[in-house]
Design an enzyme around this catalytic site. Structure first.
Site, short mmCIF file in Angstrom:
data_model
loop_
_atom_site.label_atom_id
_atom_site.label_comp_id
_atom_site.label_asym_id
_atom_site.label_seq_id
_atom_site.Cartn_x
_atom_site.Cartn_y
_atom_site.Cartn_z
N ASN A 40 10.03 -3.16 -3.21
CA ASN A 40 10.08 -4.62 -3.18
C ASN A 40 10.81 -5.18 -4.39
O ASN A 40 11.23 -6.32 -4.39
CB ASN A 40 8.67 -5.21 -3.11
CG ASN A 40 7.76 -4.70 -4.18
OD1 ASN A 40 7.59 -3.49 -4.33
ND2 ASN A 40 7.18 -5.58 -4.97
N GLN A 61 8.33 -3.92 3.00
CA GLN A 61 9.70 -4.44 2.86
C GLN A 61 10.68 -3.75 3.81
O GLN A 61 11.88 -3.98 3.73
CB GLN A 61 10.18 -4.28 1.40
CG GLN A 61 9.37 -5.08 0.40
CD GLN A 61 9.55 -6.60 0.52
OE1 GLN A 61 10.44 -7.09 1.23
NE2 GLN A 61 8.70 -7.35 -0.18
N SER A 116 3.08 -6.36 6.31
CA SER A 116 2.56 -7.70 6.13
C SER A 116 3.28 -8.69 7.03
O SER A 116 4.50 -8.57 7.24
CB SER A 116 2.79 -8.08 4.66
OG SER A 116 2.30 -9.35 4.41
N HIS A 176 3.80 -12.01 6.45
CA HIS A 176 4.58 -13.09 5.84
C HIS A 176 5.94 -12.66 5.32
O HIS A 176 6.70 -13.48 4.80
CB HIS A 176 3.76 -13.83 4.78
CG HIS A 176 3.54 -13.09 3.50
ND1 HIS A 176 4.24 -13.36 2.37
CD2 HIS A 176 2.69 -12.11 3.19
CE1 HIS A 176 3.82 -12.58 1.38
NE2 HIS A 176 2.88 -11.81 1.85
N THR A 179 -14.36 -11.77 11.28
CA THR A 179 -13.74 -12.50 12.40
C THR A 179 -12.23 -12.48 12.27
O THR A 179 -11.68 -12.65 11.17
CB THR A 179 -14.27 -13.97 12.39
OG1 THR A 179 -15.68 -13.91 12.54
CG2 THR A 179 -13.67 -14.77 13.53
N CYS A 201 3.67 -11.25 -7.13
CA CYS A 201 2.26 -11.09 -7.49
C CYS A 201 2.10 -10.92 -8.99
O CYS A 201 1.06 -11.21 -9.55
CB CYS A 201 1.66 -9.89 -6.79
SG CYS A 201 2.31 -9.64 -5.16
N1 PMP Z 1 3.58 -4.02 -0.71
C1 PMP Z 1 4.83 -4.45 -0.90
C2 PMP Z 1 5.94 -3.46 -0.98
C3 PMP Z 1 5.07 -5.82 -1.03
O1 PMP Z 1 6.32 -6.24 -1.23
C4 PMP Z 1 3.99 -6.73 -0.97
C5 PMP Z 1 4.22 -8.21 -1.12
N2 PMP Z 1 4.90 -8.56 -2.30
C6 PMP Z 1 2.71 -6.21 -0.75
C7 PMP Z 1 2.55 -4.87 -0.62
C8 PMP Z 1 1.52 -7.14 -0.66
O2 PMP Z 1 1.54 -7.80 0.59
P1 PMP Z 1 0.60 -9.04 0.91
O3 PMP Z 1 1.21 -10.20 0.23
O4 PMP Z 1 0.67 -9.14 2.42
O5 PMP Z 1 -0.76 -8.72 0.47
#
Ligand code: PMP
Length: 409
Positions: free
Chosen positions: A159, A197, A217, A219, A255, A345
């Site tokens: 990522n 990714q 994921s 999003h 849920t 993050c």
């Molecule tokens: N793994 C990777 C390689 C990511 O790029 C991300 C998001 N930055 C995540 C895990 C975490 O995903 P989520 O935001 O859905 O918790």
């Protein structure tokens, strides 16, 4: 003010119009709890299962192997902690401790799950190095395997720098290793990949990849935040970590995020449209190549972090001598351009990226790096504006840091 330019698709993507449209009725008219026996529940259980089938089609798995989670963080936690929980569900001798192999460039949710297991004494962990190009070598992985190894977790696409790991090759190697281990009565090594990714652009056929567990994921694929998937190959030794109801084949209590899962299903339909997917991939790849070539040509002392070719179409990480990435990010933000210095993050922290340090970069080089990630809505015009502003900003920041240094001489 000029239109804002978003170049941070690796952090998140906007929800597609058709995805939002598909979700809307499930907030109001069709709101039943999918676990309810009555008609309201039956109706929503059906759409949850539709998404499950779309995901299974994408991964070439069975729908019963799909576990919905709140995102890749939860899926990765479940993968690692769930395997350990399964290991300890059998009575163990005190000296028996499982061993995990992962890489030093994983996302924090994988790394921190491993570190937590080390800290509480439930596992030993080997963090594989990567070469200067950001890629793990099969030989290093083979050497790291021990008789007590139970899990290997290697991300599909980084990522931060966008490089690709040889997941299929690792899968093939592991299937040979596992065949030998079976004869020696050693535990089977479970193979997990964080494909968060990779899903937009790469074939995630789990049989081809040879993985037992795969996370991603919603999003990052134009579906809403708070949705994710863990693929769990039938027969994998893993136990739930979130106790509660019997949802998700008793693998994840709680849920369902009904609207989110409906949205994820609509996004998966787009990903399952191969022709459209290939077209988008080519379009994004072309823009990426243009971006790399132009930045390296127009900005002196600029470099590309990570392997030149073995990379995903949408993530690029540049390094600039004598510039702070954070300063660049903030200056560009003032101009309405969104980029990143690493994973969203952790970009609140000023520690240099663990991924860039793992490539062997010095602290100041890691601090001088910038991640640019594009997506299906990115245009050449946006990239031209970005490059123009980047060029000016880099020159301005270099001048300031040059003046400051001169004052201290
Ligand atoms: N793994 C990777 C390689 C990511 O790029 C991300 C998001 N930055 C995540 C895990 C975490 O995903 P989520 O935001 O859905 O918790």
């Amino acid at each position: 003010m000029a239109k804002k330019i978003y170049l941070d698709y690796a952090a998140t993507t906007p929800v597609d119009g058709n995805v939002l449209e598909a979700m809307l009725p499930y907030f109001t008219e069709k709101f039943g709890n999918p676990m309810s026996v009555h008609g309201f529940g039956q109706e929503t259980l059906e759409v949850i299962d539709n998404t499950r089938e779309e995901v299974a089609r994408f991964l070439k798995s069975s729908p019963t192997e799909i576990v919905f989670t709140s995102g890749a963080t939860e899926a990765n936690n479940l993968a690692i902690k769930g395997v350990l929980r399964s290991f300890y569900s059998i009575k163990r001798k005190p000296e028996e401790k499982p061993h995990i192999v992962t890489t030093s460039i994983e996302h924090h949710c994988v790394l921190d799950s491993c570190k937590a297991a080390q800290k509480d004494g439930s596992a030993e962990v080997t963090y594989l190095p990567v070469h200067k190009d950001g890629i793990v070598r099969l030989d290093d992985l083979k050497k790291a395997v021990r008789p007590d190894t139970v899990l290997i977790s290697v991300m599909f696409v980084s990522n931060e720098i966008g490089t690709l790991q040889p997941i299929e090759e690792i899968g093939k190697m592991l299937s040979k290793i596992n065949a030998e281990r079976e004869e020696e009565k050693l535990p089977k090594i479970i193979f997990h990949t964080d494909a968060t990714q990779a899903t937009n652009y790469w074939d995630c056929d789990v049989r081809k990849l040879g993985v037992d567990l795969l996370s991603f994921s919603g999003h990052k694929i134009y579906a809403p935040k708070g949705t994710g998937v863990l693929y769990v190959k039938k027969g994998t030794a893993i136990k739930r970590i979130q106790d509660g109801g019997d949802q998700e084949y008793k693998m994840r209590g709680g849920t369902h995020n009904l609207t989110g899962i409906v949205g994820l299903g609509a996004a998966m339909v787009s990903l399952n449209d191969q022709k459209n997917r290939e077209k988008t991939k080519k379009q994004v790849e072309k823009l990426r190549d243009y971006l790399i070539a132009k930045v390296l040509k127009e900005i002196p002392k600029s470099y590309l972090n990570g392997h030149k070719e073995k990379r995903t179409p949408n993530i690029v990480n540049f390094r600039f001598d004598d510039v702070e990435g954070e300063g660049l990010l903030l200056s560009l933000d003032l101009e309405g351009i969104a980029v990143s210095t690493g994973s969203a993050c952790s970009s609140g922290a000023l520690d240099p990226s663990h991924v860039l340090l793992a490539l062997g970069l010095r602290h100041e080089q890691a601090h001088g790096s910038l991640r640019v990630s594009i997506g299906k809505h990115t245009t050449k015009q946006e990239l031209d504006t970005f490059i123009k502003k980047l060029k000016v900003t880099v020159a301005r920041l270099r001048k300031i840091s040059g003046n400051v240094l001169a004052e201290f001489k």
